[in-house]
Design an enzyme around this catalytic site. Structure first.
Site, PDB file in Angstrom:
ATOM      1  N   ASN A 167      34.944  46.018  39.349  1.00 28.58           N
ATOM      2  CA  ASN A 167      34.086  47.204  39.451  1.00 28.58           C
ATOM      3  C   ASN A 167      33.387  46.969  41.003  1.00 28.58           C
ATOM      4  O   ASN A 167      32.682  46.447  41.228  1.00 28.58           O
ATOM      5  CB  ASN A 167      32.694  47.189  38.454  1.00 28.58           C
ATOM      6  N   GLU A 168      34.266  47.637  41.947  1.00 31.30           N
ATOM      7  CA  GLU A 168      34.079  47.431  43.132  1.00 31.30           C
ATOM      8  C   GLU A 168      32.695  48.155  43.926  1.00 31.30           C
ATOM      9  O   GLU A 168      32.406  48.984  42.901  1.00 31.30           O
ATOM     10  CB  GLU A 168      35.330  47.833  44.079  1.00 31.30           C
TER      11      GLU A 168
END
Ligand code: F6R
Length: 656
Positions: A162-163
């Protein structure tokens, strides 16, 4: 147990944290909690659902779970697992797939039912990815939800993949990897271009729905992002910060990863040091004064009582009597880090008026010339990181040997080998017995860049780097017979092993015992993206530990100086030795770095930072010189910095 290490929260911390001295100890505590959960469910005849992570962080956790299975009968028969993520596209049998990783580190060594292990698929057709992700979510729900989720944290602050920008409500989906994440993975894939650009990952919401969440982080390269996640605002730019909203989330850290938390970096902001079991020792005093000087943008000697008071440093001023006296303490401490004599002076030649060389430990202060061992992980780290100091040590008459730990063959492009082999082929000097294989290899290389790696090609690449290192060392005045190429085997393991073995330690141990150095210069650079520097330091540490156990007499007079590489410098308050360089020395260092021709223009590990190594080196050492100058010290062209350890102090330190 983890609960024994839980810290009372400071007002800066928005999440629960437990800090343990080292990652092994911390992993054992997490494994114990997981084992207790599995066993209690077994007693109730119920299943457990674990959420699993990959990467370097959980390796020691899985090793401990495997040990508990083999030695203490922990069964995984009632366990179902869901992994956070998988690269996309990537087949499961690829050595770097997370499925392969899980088999290597856990699945193949315990009694987990393979049908109950789940990872997102790296091979579903693009058109089916959405349906696949929805099915993954449904499978987690059908299993009863995740009981215990393990997480690492990326340097972008990601959990799973989850950038930055991943919202709180995100579910399992296809994502694009951040450039920094790809750079960190590039070492495993053999370069940036071969590193996948996408992954399928559980979403933030999927993770937060787990009943218990434990995020582990080891090492100083994680310290900044841990601070942001724990002390910063909850924010989609740092997905780990969402853990602040989870009632049963815990950060498990080793000492180094907790180093940037306010309680550790600027503890005077939390309260009186004595109340925290701390004291105004030399290091803490220097840290506070440098911090204040940078905060106020003033040289140290211009700091006033008001400056100290406003920043909550009244205690420190009270201790020294006045701001002026406090300033002097900080100023002299920093000034004494500077020396143009990194190996000490020749006692025969020093005159009574000469300034003492303070940063050196007493044990070898009178020895001249000293036996100096420069340990470079890759064949260019010596000149990149400490080329100026290396030249000085040689020029000042010390016996300097350089040992290169790994071959560095991984970052030599095929076309560079073609250049050299075509030259040998056409020179008429080639060994006739090998002419055919030489011709075949040159033809293969000439046909394009797609020639797969082979033992022969790797050998040539190692040779290329060996000669570049030799040429660079000559620029620094170190002759060929003083170079050692250790070729530590951990570097050549396929798939790239993240651990070292007894052979690596034995090779290092033999080097130390044979040379018996007074000064060891080694890379203390834990931020290198491929992890090789960190492993080399661990190999050195273990070899030193063995020498200490064997009471090797040379060890008592030895000292260790750690340098940082192209990726980061020491924080100012940790520098023990600052070697100033003249403009001519900077140019000589540049000439030495230039000898590493295959590392120019196209080095695989430059990542997103497009500057060449010589540029990084020069900018870094100039920036450091400028920082010294802004603190009110003399203005130098450039400075190379080191941190000092006595061997036993290094062995005790939890930072490595
Ligand atoms: C791995 C994962 C990532 C890693 C993170 C840290 O499954 O989802 O979030 O946990 O990138 O990686 P390491 O542990 O290699 O520093």
């Amino acid at each position: 147990m983890l609960s024994d290490h839980l810290l009372a929260r400071s007002r800066y911390e928005q999440a629960a944290i437990a800090v343990l001295a080292g990652s092994l100890e911390a992993s054992r505590a997490v494994a114990a909690e997981i084992a207790a959960l599995i066993r209690s469910r077994q007693a109730e005849k119920r299943d457990v659902v674990l959420g699993l992570a990959t990467g370097s962080t959980p390796v020691s956790l899985y090793a401990e779970l495997v040990r508990l299975h083999k030695e203490e009968g922990l069964s995984f028969a009632n366990v179902t697992t869901f992994n956070l993520d998988e690269y996309y596209p990537l087949p499961p049998e690829h050595a770097q797939s997370y499925r392969s990783f899980m088999r290597r580190h856990l699945f193949d060594h315990v009694d987990l039912d393979p049908a109950r292990t789940h990872l997102p698929s790296g091979t579903v057709p693009k058109s089916e990815v959405d349906a696949h992700c929805a099915a993954y979510e449904a499978a987690i729900r059908a299993a009863g939800g995740i009981d215990f989720q393990i997480l690492g944290i990326g340097r972008t602050g990601h959990i799973g993949f989850n950038e930055p920008g991943s919202p709180r409500h995100s579910l399992t989906r296809l994502v694009t990897l951040d450039p920094l994440t790809r750079r960190d993975a590039a070492g495993d894939f053999g370069g940036n271009d071969a590193t996948p650009r996408h992954a399928i990952t559980m979403g933030v919401r999927t993770i937060l729905d787990a009943r218990r969440v434990v995020l582990m982080a080891w090492g100083q390269h994680k310290a900044e992002i841990v601070r942001t996640a724990v002390e910063g605002e909850v924010n989609a730019q740092v997905s780990a910060s969402f853990l602040q909203e989870h009632p049963a989330a815990l950060y498990v850290l080793d000492t180094a990863a907790s180093g940037a938390l306010t309680r550790n970096r600027t503890p005077w902001l939390i309260g009186a040091l004595e109340d925290q079991g701390l004291a105004w020792d030399e290091r803490m005093t220097r840290r506070a004064i440098l911090w204040l000087s940078q905060l106020k943008h003033k040289p140290i000697l211009k700091l006033t009582d008001d400056d100290y008071n406003e920043a909550g440093l009244q205690d420190l001023v009270r201790l020294h009597g006045s701001a002026y006296a406090t300033n002097l303490v900080g100023f002299y401490q920093l000034q004494h880090t500077i020396t143009g004599w990194p190996g000490g002076r020749n006692p025969q030649k020093s005159k009574p008026g000469d300034a003492p060389v303070r940063p050196l430990l007493a044990a070898s202060a009178q020895v001249f010339p000293k036996r100096v061992l420069v340990l470079a992980p890759h064949p260019d780290d010596d000149v990149i990181s400490m080329g100026g100091t290396l030249c000085r040590l040689v020029d000042q008459g010390h016996e300097v040997h350089i040992a290169y730990a790994v071959s560095g063959s991984g970052s030599v492009p095929n076309e560079a080998v073609w250049n050299l082999l075509a030259f040998v082929r056409d020179s008429g000097l080639a060994d006739p017995a090998r002419a055919e294989s030489l011709r075949a290899l040159t033809a293969g290389l000439g046909a394009g860049d797609s020639l797969p790696p082979s033992a022969e090609l790797t050998r040539w690449k190692s040779l290329v780097r060996r000669h570049e290192a030799t040429a660079a060392a000559r620029v620094c005045g170190v002759a060929e017979n003083r170079l050692r190429f250790l070729e530590l085997p951990f570097y050549n393991a396929t798939p790239r092993s993240r651990t070292y073995g007894p052979t690596d330690v034995a090779i290092m141990g033999e080097l130390l015992a044979g040379f018996q150095p007074h000064l060891i210069y080694a890379a203390g650079d834990l931020d290198d993206p491929h992890g090789t520097h960190r492993l080399c330091l661990r190999v050195l540490r273990e070899a030193l530990a063995q020498a200490a156990t064997a009471r090797a007499p040379w060890l008592a007079a030895a000292e260790l100086w750690l340098y940082r590489g192209a990726w980061a410098d020491w924080p100012l308050d940790e520098i023990d030795l600052a070697v100033p360089l003249s403009p001519q020395e900077v140019l000589r260092r540049r000439r030495a770095i230039f000898r590493h021709e295959t590392q120019k223009d196209q080095a695989l590990f430059l990542g997103e930072d497009r500057r060449e190594f010589w540029q990084r080196t020069e900018e870094r050492s100039r920036r450091l010189a400028q920082a010294y100058n802004e603190l009110g010290l003399a203005e130098y062209e450039a400075i190379e910095a080191f941190k000092r350890y006595a061997p036993e102090e290094f062995l005790r330190s939890a930072a490595f």
